[in-house]
Scaffold this active site. Structure first.
Site, PDB file in Angstrom:
ATOM      1  N   SER A   1     -11.338 -45.143-105.846  1.00  0.00           N
ATOM      2  CA  SER A   1      -9.833 -44.813-105.927  1.00  0.00           C
ATOM      3  C   SER A   1      -9.331 -44.863-104.323  1.00  0.00           C
ATOM      4  O   SER A   1     -10.291 -44.660-103.544  1.00  0.00           O
ATOM      5  CB  SER A   1      -9.465 -43.495-106.590  1.00  0.00           C
ATOM      6  OG  SER A   1      -9.707 -42.415-105.615  1.00  0.00           O
ATOM      7  N   ASP A   2      -8.224 -44.914-103.967  1.00  0.00           N
ATOM      8  CA  ASP A   2      -7.703 -44.765-102.843  1.00  0.00           C
ATOM      9  C   ASP A   2      -7.461 -43.407-102.592  1.00  0.00           C
ATOM     10  O   ASP A   2      -7.389 -42.484-103.512  1.00  0.00           O
ATOM     11  CB  ASP A   2      -6.641 -45.573-102.383  1.00  0.00           C
ATOM     12  CG  ASP A   2      -6.569 -45.622-101.001  1.00  0.00           C
ATOM     13  OD1 ASP A   2      -6.879 -45.038 -99.983  1.00  0.00           O
ATOM     14  OD2 ASP A   2      -5.858 -47.017-100.456  1.00  0.00           O
ATOM     15  N   TRP A   3      -7.182 -42.861-101.523  1.00  0.00           N
ATOM     16  CA  TRP A   3      -6.888 -41.310-101.290  1.00  0.00           C
ATOM     17  C   TRP A   3      -5.712 -40.729-102.464  1.00  0.00           C
ATOM     18  O   TRP A   3      -4.616 -40.876-102.180  1.00  0.00           O
ATOM     19  CB  TRP A   3      -6.217 -41.113-100.045  1.00  0.00           C
ATOM     20  CG  TRP A   3      -6.094 -40.050 -99.235  1.00  0.00           C
ATOM     21  CD1 TRP A   3      -5.115 -38.934 -99.801  1.00  0.00           C
ATOM     22  CD2 TRP A   3      -7.013 -39.139 -98.276  1.00  0.00           C
ATOM     23  NE1 TRP A   3      -5.296 -37.867 -99.288  1.00  0.00           N
ATOM     24  CE2 TRP A   3      -6.279 -38.017 -98.092  1.00  0.00           C
ATOM     25  CE3 TRP A   3      -7.873 -39.488 -97.661  1.00  0.00           C
ATOM     26  CZ2 TRP A   3      -6.729 -37.057 -97.489  1.00  0.00           C
ATOM     27  CZ3 TRP A   3      -8.500 -38.573 -96.608  1.00  0.00           C
ATOM     28  CH2 TRP A   3      -7.862 -37.208 -96.758  1.00  0.00           C
TER      29      TRP A   3
END
Length: 755
Positions: free
Chosen positions: A305-307
């Site tokens: 995932s991204d942040w």
């Protein structure tokens, strides 16, 4: 005796099987991962899917000491992070920004039951620039301006070596977003607006990071193709805004870089995008993450995932009722690792125990993560050896210098450049003596390791009197008094060099105007820089603009009134030397624009591969069309294109042909040029763009030298995603265009009929 022999034989087989151990380095990474999974508890498996930001990056309860825009202690709860590592509930960390912490974390992981090493990642976007002392190369938009994929591969190799020497094994790069809106702040992090150029630069970057065999052997690391998908054309130009696109546009424009990354470069990891696609957030899009990515493209690595974007399925997209449901849906949809934040671990373990998520799905995710760790050699040397001095640092800076030279784009020149032995030079502007030259995704470096524009000019012109007005390196410091002072100083100079643009410095308090989450509704020079430029030009002395920016800026007034304009982008720590070399004629500029420069913000979207109907009407109060076209860039030499020919004028749908053109450097300098091949499908089952880049080649020619450049044109270069919703070459009329930019005036058209 026969029975005894059989029994002994079976026993030998059993013992042979029993001897298979995940610690056996002679087994494949996948075999070792499969064996290790059998010894792991559910909690340890889910732990592999959990990534946290490094403890020293954000202290619990205090936020970020670096005042980073995205580093907060929201949901962090990492007071017990050490215990989590010891329990095997953490698989990876990001933003481990000191070697001391990298060693400490790996030693901590060795205290866990199975001693599984951590995967330590960092945003090494243009060099390992988040670590002080590592090489800061030009940004990706600079590298795209070189049209030199081989140089990109070399930088990837050097970056991987520096990462390894700092205990890091995973880079969240390359960014394969197609940047189609200059308002979006992350343009400088991309390779521009074109699918082919992005595909080639991204593929070679991955080869550099991972090695051509894709096995991360030697001094290589694992790369991450991001962001899946279509985040570079957000609604309103705002990062993470929604995206609604047809499947045709997705496949023809946004997907090709990921196809190249997966099928050609064998990228090890993929990161999902912030945004939604046609109403489904990318982090919960099963069609995108499974049907397309894995089943169709054959991706065999893991998806991160991204942040904290999984949490945003609830908090930002309002797609699911709470974060617990977001965590579960993300796993079901194909996300294998969660980046940053608490509660994910507990939610996923509970979902498996309740029967909602099958443990086989956890085995799939954890197994792929473990396989990457085995392939990287982390199990054989979990605690890295950190050299005091980076091996290869001097050579890497020379690479950074050459990349900066090749990426500078000369947009205008009335003959003022190269400079003709001036006695007095006035250097003015907030970016003239500032580390804004490093761009985004870089921490402040020692001043001794950064060559600013002023530094470079002083070294290149030691006998010239140089006056300065640099405003402390801050755009906000440019005020009316400073503008008046600049006018006075400019009048006394033989030539003025105005260094203006934007500030992408993530880790500074200097007032960012560009970079991630720094989107703008205005593409003019921020602050009072326009007034500054006008005051200097009003002096009547020759004025050269050096534009330092992470996005395409609409500088129409400068185009009309300045004597020369050099678009430097953000050329990294050696950028000042490269700029000075170009201004003084030691280097012949050769960069080409990887994006179209819009005339003003009101004309966004401005791209080269538009549809025929886009400009069937004109704007009422301003000139319509680009300020500068894609692929454009001047040289101090004159390059002549002649004898453009096709090997065939008619082909079948499955046939190939060759296109060639002769390029001559008419001088007066040795120089490089980028030969570009575009194709237009004149009529199709669906409307086609006016032209599409299908091949390019950077060439070097001595003064007076000629060369014949030849391209193969394959059926794949002629195909489109037609009305049948599949790839095919449609019979009909095509035009092959050869030249030095996407502008029709720089191209020679050649007709081709496909039967």
């Amino acid at each position: 005796m026969k029975r005894i022999a059989i029994v002994l034989g079976l026993a030998a087989v059993v013992m042979s099987c029993a001897r298979k151990d995940w610690r056996d380095a002679s087994l494949t990474a996948e075999e070792r991962a499969s064996l290790l999974l059998k010894e792991m508890t559910l909690e340890e498996k889910v732990g592999q899917m959990c990534q946290y930001v490094a403890p020293c990056y954000v202290e619990p309860g205090k936020g970020s000491a670096r005042k980073n825009i995205d580093a907060t202690d929201e949901n962090l709860g990492n007071k017990d992070l050490s215990d989590k590592v010891r329990r095997g509930e953490v698989g990876a960390f990001l933003h481990v920004m000191t070697s001391t912490e990298a060693v400490a974390l790996q030693k901590l992981a060795q205290e866990s039951r199975l001693g599984i090493p951590l995967l330590l990642g960092i945003d090494a976007i243009h060099g390992n620039a988040l670590i002080e002392g590592c090489t800061v190369y030009p940004t990706n938009i600079n590298m795209a301006s070189t049209f030199n994929p081989e140089l990109m591969e070399k930088i990837g190799e050097e970056t991987a070596l520096e990462m390894r020497q700092r205990g890091l094994f995973w880079t969240f790069a390359p960014n394969l977003d197609i940047a189609r809106d200059a308002r979006w702040g992350r343009m400088g992090e991309t390779f521009g607006e074109d699918a082919l150029l992005t595909s080639e630069m991204g593929k070679y970057a991955i080869w550099g990071f991972q090695g051509r065999d894709g096995k991360y052997s030697g001094n290589h690391v694992v790369a991450c193709a991001k962001h899946l998908i279509a985040g570079g054309e957000p609604a309103g130009g705002l990062n993470a805004a929604p995206m609604d696109i047809s499947e045709r546009k997705l496949r023809e424009l946004y997907l090709p870089p990921f196809v190249a990354a997966i099928r050609d470069a064998k990228v090890g990891t993929v990161m999902a995008a912030h945004n939604e696609i046609n109403g489904i957030p990318c982090h919960g899009n099963k069609w995108l993450l499974n049907d397309l990515l894995r089943d169709e493209l054959g991706f065999d690595g893991f998806v991160v995932s991204d942040w904290m974007d999984i949490e945003r399925l609830h908090s930002m997209h309002h797609w699911v009722p709470d974060s617990t449901e977001a965590f579960v849906v993300s796993v079901e949809s194909g996300i294998d690792m969660h980046m940053q934040g608490d509660k994910y671990f507990e939610a996923v373990v509970a979902a498996v125990k309740s029967g909602r998520i099958p443990e086989s799905r956890i085995d799939q995710a954890a197994g792929k993560i473990l396989a990457v760790k085995f392939a990287l050699g982390l199990f054989e040397q979990p605690v890295p050896e950190i050299p005091e001095v980076l091996d290869g640092a001097a050579e890497h800076r020379q690479t950074a210098l050459e990349a900066a030279r090749q990426g500078l784009v000369l947009l205008k020149n009335d003959g003022t450049l190269p400079l003709k032995n001036p006695r007095r030079v006035f250097v003015v502007g907030p970016n003239a003596n500032s580390q804004t030259i490093l761009g985004d995704w870089a921490v402040p470096q020692s001043d001794d390791n950064v060559i600013t524009v002023l530094d470079g000019l002083k070294a290149a012109m030691p006998n010239v009197s140089i006056d300065t007005l640099c405003f402390g390196g801050k755009i906000s410091n440019v005020n009316a008094k400073g503008v008046q002072m600049a006018r006075f100083k400019a009048s006394a100079a033989d030539v003025n060099i105005v260094v203006v643009g934007e500030n992408s410095q993530r880790y500074s308090a200097f007032g960012r105007t560009c970079g991630e989450n720094c989107d703008r509704d205005d593409l003019s020079l921020p602050g009072m820089q326009q007034q500054l430029l006008e005051a200097v030009v009003a002096s009547g002395k020759p004025t050269v603009v050096v534009l330092m920016t992470g996005r395409a800026l609409s500088i129409g007034w400068a185009k009309e009134n300045a004597n020369a304009i050099l678009n430097a982008w953000e050329p990294g720590q050696m950028g000042g030397q490269a700029i000075a070399e170009v201004l003084t004629g030691q280097v012949n500029p050769s960069g080409k624009l990887p994006v179209t420069v819009p005339r003003n913000v009101g004309q966004v979207q401005t791209v080269y591969n538009y549809k025929h109907s886009q400009y069937s009407r004109l704007f009422a109060t301003n000139e319509t069309g680009a300020l500068w076209p894609f692929g454009y860039g001047l040289s101090y030499s004159t390059f002549e294109y002649s004898d453009a020919t096709l090997s065939k004028s008619e082909i079948g749908v499955s046939e190939s042909l060759k296109a060639s053109v002769t390029v001559t450097n008419n001088g007066p300098y040795d120089g490089d040029d980028v030969v570009q091949l575009y194709i237009r499908d004149e009529y199709g089952s669906v409307t086609r763009p006016v032209k599409e880049l299908k091949a390019f080649r950077r060439i070097s020619l001595k003064n007076g030298e000629s060369t014949k450049v030849e391209f193969d044109i394959t059926p794949e270069m002629l195909q489109c995603w037609g009305v049948s919703e599949k790839w095919s070459v449609e019979p009909g009329d095509f035009t092959i265009l050869l030249g030095s930019s996407s502008s029709d005036s720089d191209l020679t058209p050649l007709p081709l009929k496909v039967k």
